[in-house]
Design a protein around this motif. Structure first.
Motif, short mmCIF file in Angstrom:
data_model
loop_
_atom_site.label_atom_id
_atom_site.label_comp_id
_atom_site.label_asym_id
_atom_site.label_seq_id
_atom_site.Cartn_x
_atom_site.Cartn_y
_atom_site.Cartn_z
N UNK A 19 3.28 8.03 -11.24
CA UNK A 19 3.17 6.71 -11.87
C UNK A 19 1.86 6.06 -11.39
N UNK A 20 0.75 6.62 -11.86
CA UNK A 20 -0.57 6.24 -11.36
C UNK A 20 -0.94 4.80 -11.70
N UNK A 21 -0.60 4.34 -12.90
CA UNK A 21 -0.94 2.97 -13.27
C UNK A 21 -0.23 1.97 -12.36
N UNK A 22 1.04 2.23 -12.07
CA UNK A 22 1.78 1.35 -11.14
C UNK A 22 1.16 1.42 -9.75
N UNK B 174 -2.03 -1.12 -5.49
CA UNK B 174 -3.22 -1.04 -4.63
C UNK B 174 -4.13 -2.25 -4.80
N UNK B 175 -4.27 -2.71 -6.02
CA UNK B 175 -5.10 -3.89 -6.27
C UNK B 175 -4.50 -5.10 -5.56
N UNK B 176 -3.18 -5.25 -5.65
CA UNK B 176 -2.52 -6.36 -4.96
C UNK B 176 -2.71 -6.24 -3.45
N UNK C 55 -5.74 -5.35 2.65
CA UNK C 55 -5.42 -4.01 3.13
C UNK C 55 -6.58 -3.05 2.89
N UNK C 56 -7.08 -2.44 3.98
CA UNK C 56 -8.23 -1.53 3.89
C UNK C 56 -7.89 -0.20 3.23
N UNK C 57 -6.72 0.35 3.54
CA UNK C 57 -6.33 1.66 2.99
C UNK C 57 -6.29 1.63 1.47
N UNK C 58 -5.88 0.52 0.91
CA UNK C 58 -5.78 0.42 -0.55
C UNK C 58 -7.16 0.54 -1.19
N UNK C 59 -8.21 0.11 -0.49
CA UNK C 59 -9.56 0.25 -1.05
C UNK C 59 -9.92 1.72 -1.22
N UNK D 158 0.84 -1.21 0.00
CA UNK D 158 0.00 0.00 0.00
C UNK D 158 0.88 1.26 0.00
N UNK D 159 1.92 1.26 0.81
CA UNK D 159 2.84 2.40 0.84
C UNK D 159 3.53 2.59 -0.50
N UNK D 160 3.89 1.49 -1.14
CA UNK D 160 4.52 1.56 -2.45
C UNK D 160 3.54 2.18 -3.46
N UNK D 161 2.27 1.80 -3.37
CA UNK D 161 1.25 2.38 -4.26
C UNK D 161 1.17 3.89 -4.06
N UNK D 162 1.19 4.31 -2.81
CA UNK D 162 1.13 5.74 -2.50
C UNK D 162 2.32 6.48 -3.12
N UNK D 163 3.52 5.94 -2.93
CA UNK D 163 4.72 6.60 -3.47
C UNK D 163 4.71 6.63 -4.99
#
Length: 88
Positions: free
Chosen positions: A31-34, A39-41, A47-51, A20-25
């Motif tokens: 790099x929105x697609x990444x 976040x999907x993973x 992980x609730x935050x990723x939702x 989730x932190x990696x998605x945020x960074x």
């Protein structure tokens, strides 16, 4: 740097908060697609935050309704798995 390396290693190792932190960074670095993929993973790992990020991605048109629904189902399955009788 070193911080990102260790976060990536934790994410690869299956740590949902690191993912989730990696998605945020990735997102804040444009790099929105990444970010969405991470976040999907993370969502599939429970992980609730990723939702929250994925809901934002959906409202922004970055992911489809079907992708969001699939992530929500996978998240629920992961949460349900942690509440299974074997774990109690």
């Amino acid at each position: 740097g070193k911080k990102m390396y260790h976060m990536e290693q934790a994410a690869i190792g299956g740590h949902p908060l690191a993912r989730c932190n990696l998605a945020y960074h990735e997102g804040i670095n444009g790099r929105h697609e990444r970010g969405v993929r991470h976040s999907i993973i993370a969502a599939t790992q429970g992980n609730d935050q990723s939702l929250k990020f994925l809901m934002h991605a959906f409202r922004s048109g970055m992911i489809s309704k079907e992708e969001l629904a699939a992530a929500l189902r996978a998240h629920q399955a992961a949460v349900d798995a942690t509440k299974s009788p074997q774990r109690e």
